[in-house]
Design an enzyme around this catalytic site. Structure first.
Site, PDB file in Angstrom:
ATOM      1  N   GLU A 229     -13.957 147.261  15.793  1.00 22.05           N
ATOM      2  CA  GLU A 229     -13.007 148.367  15.665  1.00 22.05           C
ATOM      3  C   GLU A 229     -12.776 148.558  14.183  1.00 22.05           C
ATOM      4  OE1 GLU A 229     -10.194 150.434  14.764  1.00 22.05           O
ATOM      5  OE2 GLU A 229      -8.794 148.973  15.604  1.00 22.05           O
ATOM      6  N   CYS A 263      -5.581 152.611  11.605  1.00 18.64           N
ATOM      7  CA  CYS A 263      -6.882 153.249  11.806  1.00 18.64           C
ATOM      8  C   CYS A 263      -6.745 154.525  12.610  1.00 18.64           C
ATOM      9  CB  CYS A 263      -7.839 152.294  12.517  1.00 18.64           C
ATOM     10  SG  CYS A 263      -8.225 150.794  11.611  1.00 18.64           S
TER      11      CYS A 263
END
Length: 454
Positions: A229, A263
């Site tokens: 990720e 993010c």
């Protein structure tokens, strides 16, 4: 031996120093984790499941202490840190309830034979986790991995040592065998060596694109499964049918949570030209109500960026984009590691704030003429973690969702992680999925068992 320091990003005070694990300590942790089997009674599924239930209770019991350590080490506003702890407890509740279903054998009748699909643990899984959500990132990886029968070695960010120790204590106190979860303090060089150890069966990384490439290269050579990720540059798109005032409120939440250090924060705001000027004015009004300062103060909305280098990089991105033709509408300054909520208008895809991942409270706003243009602009990013589509024409936006190159499309909401939903990205945002049933299967061997005869 390396020494890792935790430094308060608000006042720059040294919190503590923590030594790297000795090679003998690391070897003992790996050996113990490798030897622990989910077939043993003291690490059976009922034991693991009960421990996850205990984890939820411990998190809620220790919420204040855990949140203060998050606040001290990386500058998150205290109420947001408390919400992070609560979210981890929610994840434990979810997997406690759903794991029997997710891990159950699936029997297939093949007529002249029978078959079973069975999920089995791979072994020791290395987790490499970041500082921006010091508990949440760990829990969303470690809890499903352990429930599946894996064992976890957790290498946390070098500036989150208090949280790393807190995590070790929580897992120790939950009723798991000691070897089920082990925190390790290691250099990047040692991590690279560790990935080649045959006893490490997989790796989960949440971090930068650069770190992801390095881990993927080594793990790929070793043929080990990975969940990566990585970065994100989420677009927040206002359709012509959007209600501007409500959209500006939602946009502020989508960007400014954790001072933009996420993010999945909204970073590129694509606004239909008919709403562009109004949206900028509304967003300025909302941003002006946010206060920056001491993250422990009840009046503070946004704390400091987690490190001085992050502040310096954010200022560079602003300055370069202004030189490239962007206009500063609001913010752009702040003492120490603080940075005011910042709005840049007139942004285009050639500017720094568009091309790079921004990890700060910086909104980059550009207009578009028709939705085809918005799709093209959104997809032109090398990242693909998520996108928000905002507007009253829900049917139209739903019909367009598959045209976005993203891991997630959220219609009329900010992109967020949820224990019930698979989470992850495409393109340079990585691959693999966490959370939901996919999260518990990520580090499993899906075994086929075939039995001939009736």
């Amino acid at each position: 031996m390396a020494i890792y320091k935790s430094i308060n990003p608000y006042n720059q005070e040294l919190i503590g120093e923590f030594p790297e694990d000795l090679s003998t300590e690391l070897e003992a942790k790996i050996a113990a984790a490798h030897s622990l089997s989910p077939l043993e009674d003291h690490y059976s599924f009922p034991i693991r499941r009960k421990a996850v239930q205990n984890l939820a209770g411990l998190l809620r019991e220790r919420k204040t202490e855990l949140a203060v350590h998050i606040c001290d080490e990386m500058g998150k506003v205290l109420k947001e840190a408390e919400a992070e702890v609560e979210k981890c407890a929610w994840l434990c509740d979810y997997y406690y309830e759903k794991s029997p279903e997710f891990l159950a054998d699936q029997k297939l009748d093949l007529g002249d034979a029978q078959a079973i699909r069975r999920y089995e643990a791979l072994g020791v899984i290395l987790g490499i986790m970041p500082w921006n959500f010091p508990l949440w990132q760990v829990f969303r990886f470690a809890v499903p991995a352990i429930l599946a029968g894996n064992r976890v070695l957790l290498k946390h960010a070098p500036n989150c040592n208090l949280s790393a120790d807190d995590l070790q204590s929580i897992f120790d106190d939950a009723g798991l065998p000691v070897a089920a979860y082990s925190a390790v303090r290691l250099s990047n060089e040692t991590v690279a060596e560790l990935l080649t150890d045959a006893r490490i069966k997989g790796v989960s990384l949440t971090g930068s694109e650069k770190a992801g490439r390095t881990v993927a290269e080594i793990a790929g050579r070793e043929l080990k499964p990975q969940v990566l990720e990585l970065g994100g540059s989420n677009a927040f798109i206002l359709h012509s049918s959007a209600k501007v005032k409500a959209a500006a409120q939602l946009a502020s939440s989508a960007l400014l949570l954790n001072a933009g250090q996420s993010c999945i924060a909204a970073k590129r705001f694509l606004v239909h030209e008919s709403l562009y000027t109004e949206f900028i004015q509304e967003l300025k009004a909302v941003f002006s109500n946010y206060s920056i300062g001491d993250p422990k103060a009840s009046s503070t909305s946004i704390g400091p960026l987690a490190r001085p280098d992050l502040k310096a990089n954010a200022l560079r991105q602003i300055e370069e984009s202004l030189a490239q033709g962007a206009k500063l509408e609001l913010g752009g300054k702040g003492d120490g590691n603080l940075l005011e909520p910042t709005i840049l208008s007139g942004v285009n895809p050639d500017m720094t704030v568009f091309k790079e991942e921004v990890f700060a409270p910086i909104a980059s706003i550009m207009s578009y003429a028709d939705f085809e243009e918005a799709i093209a602009i959104s997809n032109s990013s090398r990242y693909g973690l998520g996108v928000s589509l905002i507007g009253e024409d829900r049917d139209f936006m739903l019909s367009q969702a598959s045209r976005f190159e993203e891991g997630a499309v959220f219609i009329n909401d900010l992109v967020k992680s949820d224990p019930r939903l698979p989470f992850g990205g495409v393109k340079n945002s990585g691959y693999g999925r966490e959370l939901g049933p996919e999260g518990i299967h990520s580090f499993c061997n899906l075994k086929t068992i075939y039995l001939k005869g009736d």
